[in-house]
Design an enzyme around this catalytic site. Structure first.
Site, PDB file in Angstrom:
ATOM      1  N   LYS A  38     -46.968   1.893  40.756  1.00 36.70           N
ATOM      2  CA  LYS A  38     -46.763   2.027  42.210  1.00 36.70           C
ATOM      3  C   LYS A  38     -47.912   1.427  42.994  1.00 36.70           C
ATOM      4  O   LYS A  38     -47.744   1.027  44.151  1.00 36.70           O
ATOM      5  CB  LYS A  38     -46.527   3.494  42.577  1.00 36.70           C
ATOM      6  CG  LYS A  38     -47.602   4.467  42.103  1.00 36.70           C
ATOM      7  CD  LYS A  38     -48.735   4.645  43.084  1.00 36.70           C
ATOM      8  CE  LYS A  38     -49.803   5.562  42.534  1.00 36.70           C
ATOM      9  NZ  LYS A  38     -50.939   5.730  43.460  1.00 36.70           N
ATOM     10  N   THR A  42     -48.065   6.236  48.475  1.00 35.31           N
ATOM     11  CA  THR A  42     -49.081   5.189  48.380  1.00 35.31           C
ATOM     12  C   THR A  42     -48.777   4.013  49.300  1.00 35.31           C
ATOM     13  O   THR A  42     -49.694   3.313  49.728  1.00 35.31           O
ATOM     14  CB  THR A  42     -49.200   4.702  46.923  1.00 35.31           C
ATOM     15  OG1 THR A  42     -49.330   5.835  46.062  1.00 35.31           O
ATOM     16  CG2 THR A  42     -50.417   3.824  46.732  1.00 35.31           C
TER      17      THR A  42
END
Length: 336
Positions: free
Chosen positions: A188, A245
Site C-alpha cells: 500500500k 495511507t
C-alpha cells in the site's frame, strides 16, 4: 506482563504508550545511546512523534540485555531495512517464552523477503506474529479509535497478542494469513506515493479513486501469486491500510509523492526527511518480485520509473491511461 518494544521511532513510541496504559511493564529500546539519553530527559520523542508525552513508567534503554530479560512480548518496531540487523542482535538470548511480534511494513531489497521470513531465517522463534493495519502513530497516541489485524500460524499466539493490545480505542482482529497481512502493509505504501503524486499534480477525487481501486487489484494480484488469501486484501491490512495511507496528512509516503510532483528530486527529499518512507525501498523490492514472477503491476512499474529513473510523472500518467484497453470483468488477480 513485561513487554519490550525495539525501535524508538514514532510507531514504536506509540505502541509503548498504548501498552503502558494497560499497566504493563514497558521497556522501549533505542539503538543510539545519545538519543535514548535525550528521550529519558525530555520524555518526548521530538524527532519522530512530537507532542506525545512518554510516561515515566516506560523504561527507555539502549541496553538490550536489560530490555530482553524475562520479557513476555518483543515488539519489533524498526524500519524494514534495519530488521535483519536488529534481529541478529537477538541471537543468544533465550526467547523460548517470548512472543516475537513484527509491526514493520516492508520487503527487504536484497532478498525480497517479508519481515517474518527474515525473523525466521535469523532466529526462528517459537512464537511469531505480525500486526498491521491503518494505524498512524499520531492518531494512536491521541487515543482515536483504531482497528488492526494480527496474524500468526499459531492461533493461541494471535489471540494472546489480540488480548494484550485491545483497548476501548484500539481494536485487534486475528487472521491466519501472515503473507497477506505483511504484503498488504508493504504494498500500500507504493500506491500512497502514487496518490501523493496525484495530489501534487492537482488531480482530483476521480484520479485518486481510480488509483485506489486499481491499486488494490495490483496488490491482490501479487499477494495471491505469493500464497496469500484474496479476502485479506479486502480487510484492514489491505484496503483499510491503503485508504488511510493515501489520504492521511500523516502519511510519509504520500508526502514523498507530493514533493516529487512539485519537482523535488528523490535524493533531496531523503536528505530532508527525518522519518522513513517505507514505500521508497519497497517499490524496488516489489518491482523485482513482479519481474521475477512475471506479474503485471503497472502502478508499481510507473512509480519505480519516477523514483529510480527520473521519469516525468505526467509521462507515467499518460502511459497508464493509454495501456491496452480491457474489460474490468476479466480475471482480476492474474496478469492475462
Amino acid at each position: 506482563m513485561k513487554i519490550s518494544v525495539l525501535g524508538d521511532g514514532g510507531w514504536g513510541t506509540a505502541i509503548a504508550i498504548l501498552l503502558a496504559k494497560k499497566r504493563h511493564e514497558i521497556f522501549l529500546w533505542g539503538a543510539f545511546e545519545d538519543y535514548v539519553e535525550f528521550l529519558n530527559k525530555k520524555r518526548e520523542n521530538i524527532k519522530f512523534l512530537p507532542s506525545a508525552k512518554i510516561p515515566q513508567e516506560i523504561t527507555i534503554s539502549s541496553n538490550l540485555e536489560q530490555v530482553l530479560k524475562n520479557t513476555a512480548l518483543i515488539v519489533l518496531a524498526v524500519p524494514s531495512h534495519f530488521m535483519r540487523e536488529v534481529v541478529r542482535r537477538l541471537k543468544g538470548y533465550d526467547l523460548s517464552q517470548s512472543v516475537v511480534l513484527s509491526v514493520a511494513k516492508g520487503i527487504e531489497n536484497e532478498t525480497l523477503m517479508r519481515m517474518s521470513e527474515i525473523i525466521i531465517e535469523e532466529i526462528n522463534p517459537l512464537n511469531l506474529a505480525v500486526l498491521s493495519g491503518p494505524s498512524h502513530a499520531e492518531e494512536v497516541v491521541k487515543n482515536l479509535p483504531t482497528a488492526v489485524t494480527v496474524s500468526s500460524l499459531d492461533q493461541k499466539v494471535a489471540l494472546r497478542v489480540q488480548d494484550t493490545f485491545t483497548t476501548e480505542r484500539f481494536r485487534v482482529y486475528t487472521t491466519p494469513d501472515i503473507i497477506g497481512v505483511e504484503l498488504g502493509g508493504a504494498l500500500k505504501n507504493i500506491v500512497a506515493i502514487a496518490a501523493g503524486i496525484s495530489d501534487g499534480l492537482g488531480f482530483g477525487a476521480n484520479t485518486k479513486a481510480a488509483l485506489l481501486s486499481r491499486g488494490i487489484i495490483e496488490m491482490t494480484r501479487l499477494g495471491v501469486e505469493s500464497g496469500a488469501r484474496p479476502a485479506t486484501f479486502n480487510g484492514l491490512s489491505g484496503i483499510g491500510d491503503l485508504i488511510a495511507t493515501c489520504i492521511s496528512p500523516y502519511s510519509r509516503n504520500r508526502q514523498v509523492g507530493t514533493l516529487i510532483a512539485q519537482g523535488k528530486k528523490l535524493g533531496q527529499i531523503l536528505k530532508e526527511m527525518e522519518m522513513v518512507a517505507e514505500g521508497i525501498k519497497t517499490t524496488r523490492s516489489v518491482r523485482d518480485l513482479a519481474l521475477e514472477r512475471n506479474i503485471e503491476m503497472p502502478i508499481t512499474e510507473g512509480i519505480y520509473s519516477i523514483l529510480y529513473e527520473d521519469t516525468n510523472p505526467l509521462s507515467v500518467v499518460k502511459d497508464l491511461m493509454l495501456r491496452r484497453a480491457k474489460s474490468e470483468l476479466e480475471e482480476r488477480f492474474t496478469s492475462t
